[in-house]
Design a protein around this motif. Structure first.
Motif, mmCIF file in Angstrom:
data_model
loop_
_atom_site.group_PDB
_atom_site.id
_atom_site.type_symbol
_atom_site.label_atom_id
_atom_site.label_comp_id
_atom_site.label_asym_id
_atom_site.label_seq_id
_atom_site.Cartn_x
_atom_site.Cartn_y
_atom_site.Cartn_z
ATOM 1 N N UNK A 64 0.821 -1.214 0.000
ATOM 2 C CA UNK A 64 0.000 0.000 0.000
ATOM 3 C C UNK A 64 0.853 1.261 0.000
ATOM 4 N N UNK A 65 1.870 1.284 0.835
ATOM 5 C CA UNK A 65 2.739 2.463 0.913
ATOM 6 C C UNK A 65 3.428 2.733 -0.410
ATOM 7 N N UNK A 66 3.947 1.670 -1.032
ATOM 8 C CA UNK A 66 4.643 1.825 -2.310
ATOM 9 C C UNK A 66 3.675 2.271 -3.405
ATOM 10 N N UNK A 67 2.546 1.578 -3.523
ATOM 11 C CA UNK A 67 1.615 1.875 -4.605
ATOM 12 C C UNK A 67 0.999 3.272 -4.485
ATOM 13 N N UNK A 68 0.565 3.633 -3.280
ATOM 14 C CA UNK A 68 -0.068 4.946 -3.105
ATOM 15 C C UNK A 68 0.955 6.060 -3.310
ATOM 16 N N UNK A 69 2.149 5.901 -2.766
ATOM 17 C CA UNK A 69 3.199 6.909 -2.959
ATOM 18 C C UNK A 69 3.573 7.029 -4.430
ATOM 19 N N UNK A 70 3.634 5.892 -5.101
ATOM 20 C CA UNK A 70 3.964 5.869 -6.525
ATOM 21 C C UNK A 70 2.889 6.585 -7.338
ATOM 22 N N UNK A 71 1.629 6.299 -7.046
ATOM 23 C CA UNK A 71 0.513 6.944 -7.759
ATOM 24 C C UNK A 71 0.488 8.452 -7.498
ATOM 25 N N UNK A 72 0.786 8.849 -6.277
ATOM 26 C CA UNK A 72 0.861 10.274 -5.961
ATOM 27 C C UNK A 72 1.965 10.952 -6.756
ATOM 28 N N UNK A 73 3.118 10.293 -6.837
ATOM 29 C CA UNK A 73 4.252 10.849 -7.578
ATOM 30 C C UNK A 73 3.929 10.998 -9.061
ATOM 31 N N UNK A 74 3.298 9.976 -9.632
ATOM 32 C CA UNK A 74 2.924 10.014 -11.055
ATOM 33 C C UNK A 74 1.887 11.105 -11.306
#
Length: 350
Positions: A324-334
């Motif tokens: 969750x941390x990786x995916x949500x942070x990644x989506x926020x960055x994108x």
């Protein structure tokens, strides 16, 4: 030459770093062997990150004659996002915990300086306002030392080995600083050997690749041995201590140095392999580093609102939290990248 192996190592490093911050949310507390094993695998991931930073300083900036713009690039990608993303957590800390810096600030003294300027300064140099932000003040001091790192590159081999061994030996005794200690210099002493070793491995990478080809086990076995001994002895992740106290020898630094070497040599087998998802994870690693603390805070709030005292399956929750941390942070960055285009690097480093 572009090294896909280093890209893959960067992706693994950010997984380790974020994983280390999933212990508390998932109730991984060191009560049993598996919990401690997870803690010791993920703890110290910053060492791998610093090793790779040293490697890339030589491989990208020094070899291409770009050392003069090195500090500017690091400030753009680290310092500016740090200052911007620190605004909300610092404001929250100052509102919710006005006595956060009581050990440094006399509560009887009031005024703009003691109420606002000094606390903000302490937060910025310590990074204690959000998970993992301590790294930025340390990293900027490390990067300010780039002329010394360039001298290290130009030194003869015997001098390089002596400097590394001496600094490594000191760091084993110094270890990491306590939170709220403001001793980012202690972090500098502790992690500089990893940076220098990254430089060293880049300088002699062809020799290392040739000498240890198909012999990665020479680095994997010591890594696993230290990991298992740590876990068996009851060690739970990183150790922290006062700068001038003696509390034994650190075991996490050598563990992660061996892991860094293993990844460097083993992943070199896959230089022709390219995966867009791994590349994306590596390229957004700084953004994930900056943003995952925000996401983690939201998860803690949800856990509290749902009145979850303790998870019955902490290991499962650990991996769910990591994803969750990786995916949500990644989506926020994108998302930020799509909205702000090139300007997003000033917000997230991506």
């Amino acid at each position: 030459m572009y090294l896909h192996s280093i890209t893959m190592s960067r992706a693994i490093a950010i997984l380790l770093i974020v994983g280390a911050h999933c212990h508390s949310i998932s109730d991984i507390n060191g009560d049993n062997f598996i919990h401690r094993l997870l803690m010791n695998i993920t703890a110290g991931g910053t060492t791998v990150f610093v090793f790779l930073s040293g490697f890339l300083y030589h491989h990208i900036f020094y070899l291409k004659g770009r050392t003069k713009i090195f500090l500017k690039k690091r400030a753009q990608r680290l310092l500016v996002p740090y200052l911007i993303l620190s605004i909300i957590p610092i404001a929250y800390r100052m509102y919710a915990q006005p006595d956060f810096w009581s050990i440094y600030i006399d509560s009887e003294k009031t005024g703009v300086f003691n109420d606002y300027i000094y606390p903000i300064f302490l937060f910025l140099i310590s990074g204690d306002h959000l998970v993992a932000y301590w790294y930025i003040s340390f990293a900027m001091v490390l990067f300010l030392c780039y002329p010394l790192h360039t001298m290290f590159i130009k030194a003869n081999h015997k001098t390089q080995v002596f400097i590394f061994v001496a600094s490594f030996s000191i760091s084993l005794i110094v270890q990491r600083p306590y939170p709220l200690s403001l001793l980012f210099i202690q972090s500098l002493i502790y992690l500089t050997p990893a940076y220098l070793f990254g430089i060293y491995c880049s300088v002699y990478k062809e020799r290392i690749y040739s000498l240890f080809r198909a012999k990665e086990y020479l680095f994997l076995f010591p890594f696993l041995l230290i990991l298992l001994v740590q876990t068996y002895l009851g060690i739970e992740g990183n150790n922290a201590k006062a700068l001038f106290s003696y509390e034994g020898i650190d075991s996490m630094l050598p563990q992660k140095i061996f892991l860094s070497l293993f990844l460097m040599v083993w992943l070199h087998r896959f230089e022709s392999f390219e995966n867009k998802y791994i590349t994306l994870l590596a390229n957004t690693s700084f953004a994930i580093y900056f943003l995952h603390g925000y996401v983690l805070r939201v998860l803690f709030i949800l856990k509290e609102r749902l009145e979850i005292v303790e998870f019955s399956q902490p290991v499962l929750v650990f991996f769910i939290s990591l994803i969750l941390l990786i995916l949500i942070s990644l989506l926020l960055a994108i998302t930020i990248k799509k909205v702000l285009k090139d300007k997003s690097s000033y917000i997230t480093g991506y």
